[in-house]
Design an enzyme around this catalytic site. Sequence first.
Site, short mmCIF file in Angstrom:
data_model
loop_
_atom_site.label_atom_id
_atom_site.label_comp_id
_atom_site.label_asym_id
_atom_site.label_seq_id
_atom_site.Cartn_x
_atom_site.Cartn_y
_atom_site.Cartn_z
N ASP A 125 0.83 -1.20 0.00
CA ASP A 125 0.00 0.00 0.00
C ASP A 125 0.87 1.26 0.00
O ASP A 125 1.95 1.27 0.59
CB ASP A 125 -0.89 -0.01 1.24
CG ASP A 125 -2.04 0.98 1.14
OD1 ASP A 125 -2.36 1.42 0.02
OD2 ASP A 125 -2.62 1.32 2.19
N GLY A 149 0.31 5.26 -4.69
CA GLY A 149 -0.27 6.51 -5.17
C GLY A 149 0.13 7.70 -4.31
O GLY A 149 0.48 8.77 -4.82
N HIS A 202 3.08 3.53 -8.87
CA HIS A 202 2.85 2.11 -9.15
C HIS A 202 4.04 1.49 -9.88
O HIS A 202 4.42 0.34 -9.62
CB HIS A 202 1.57 1.92 -9.96
CG HIS A 202 0.33 2.26 -9.20
ND1 HIS A 202 0.01 1.65 -8.00
CD2 HIS A 202 -0.68 3.13 -9.46
CE1 HIS A 202 -1.15 2.14 -7.55
NE2 HIS A 202 -1.57 3.04 -8.42
N GLU A 249 -11.85 -4.68 -5.40
CA GLU A 249 -12.38 -3.33 -5.19
C GLU A 249 -11.61 -2.26 -5.99
O GLU A 249 -12.10 -1.15 -6.18
CB GLU A 249 -12.34 -2.96 -3.70
CG GLU A 249 -13.32 -3.74 -2.82
CD GLU A 249 -12.92 -5.17 -2.59
OE1 GLU A 249 -13.81 -6.05 -2.56
OE2 GLU A 249 -11.70 -5.44 -2.46
N LEU A 271 12.04 -19.97 -4.47
CA LEU A 271 11.05 -19.08 -3.86
C LEU A 271 9.73 -19.28 -4.58
O LEU A 271 9.67 -19.35 -5.80
CB LEU A 271 11.47 -17.62 -3.98
CG LEU A 271 10.44 -16.59 -3.48
CD1 LEU A 271 10.31 -16.66 -1.96
CD2 LEU A 271 10.81 -15.17 -3.91
N ARG A 292 1.55 -4.93 6.18
CA ARG A 292 0.90 -3.89 5.39
C ARG A 292 1.71 -2.62 5.51
O ARG A 292 2.02 -2.15 6.61
CB ARG A 292 -0.53 -3.63 5.86
CG ARG A 292 -1.18 -2.52 5.01
CD ARG A 292 -2.66 -2.41 5.18
NE ARG A 292 -3.19 -1.42 4.22
CZ ARG A 292 -4.41 -1.42 3.73
NH1 ARG A 292 -5.27 -2.36 4.09
NH2 ARG A 292 -4.80 -0.51 2.86
#
Length: 241
Positions: A23, A26, A40, A70, A134, A189
């Site tokens: 996150d 932007g 991004h 979403e 991995l 996060r």
Amino acid sequence: MGLQPTLSTSEPHALRHVAIIMDGNGRWAQNRGWPRLVGHRKGAMRVKEIVRACPDLGVGWLTVYAFSTENWKRSTEEVIGLMKIFRRYIEREADGLSAEGVRMRFIGGRERLDDKLQDLMAGIEARTSGNTRLNLTVAINYGGRDEIMRAARRLADQVASGALEAPSEEDFVACLDTAGHPDPDLIIRTSGETRTSNFLPWQAAYSEYEFTPTLWPDFTPAHLAEILDRFGLRERRFGGA
């Protein structure tokens, strides 16, 4: 002094699988007065660095949340730009991932993605299927509730066909997108948000969480190493005393 990647010196943290909600792309760009897509693109470069660092940090499975169910609500320009970034990442990194022993897989509903992207995804999955250094899983058009609903429909179809009579939890897990994957031990996060955002709700039942204020484009292998060190100090009881 900058952070330096280190391996945990605590009791070997029983850590196989790290999942990351990437996150802040932007906001990283907007803070600099740049278009969100610049963030991004920088975020995609950061994925490459983290993927390369994981094996040396003792991580055998890495799952990253790239695009949620979403995220279609974002502007058409941003969505189209993101899809181009995904295609470019696969095209550019296919040789490197294969050479470095990375197995790449995708979770999420693919039917809404364009045909070229779906073909690229299937191609790199096939090409890297024998790699073991991995396991990299990318969640694209993924939503945890959507995954559970799709798994429930698969299970119901098996019952209706007579293939199953009394489904078990293991039967349900086999219908999830992540069938064959270990559950994540640690979910990170970035960007300071403390929501789980519909990411791996079934699989994360006993996961540890780490929320960091660092925006994803600034999240380095050294940050990951520091978090893994802290994880190594946690005691996980899984409901036991």
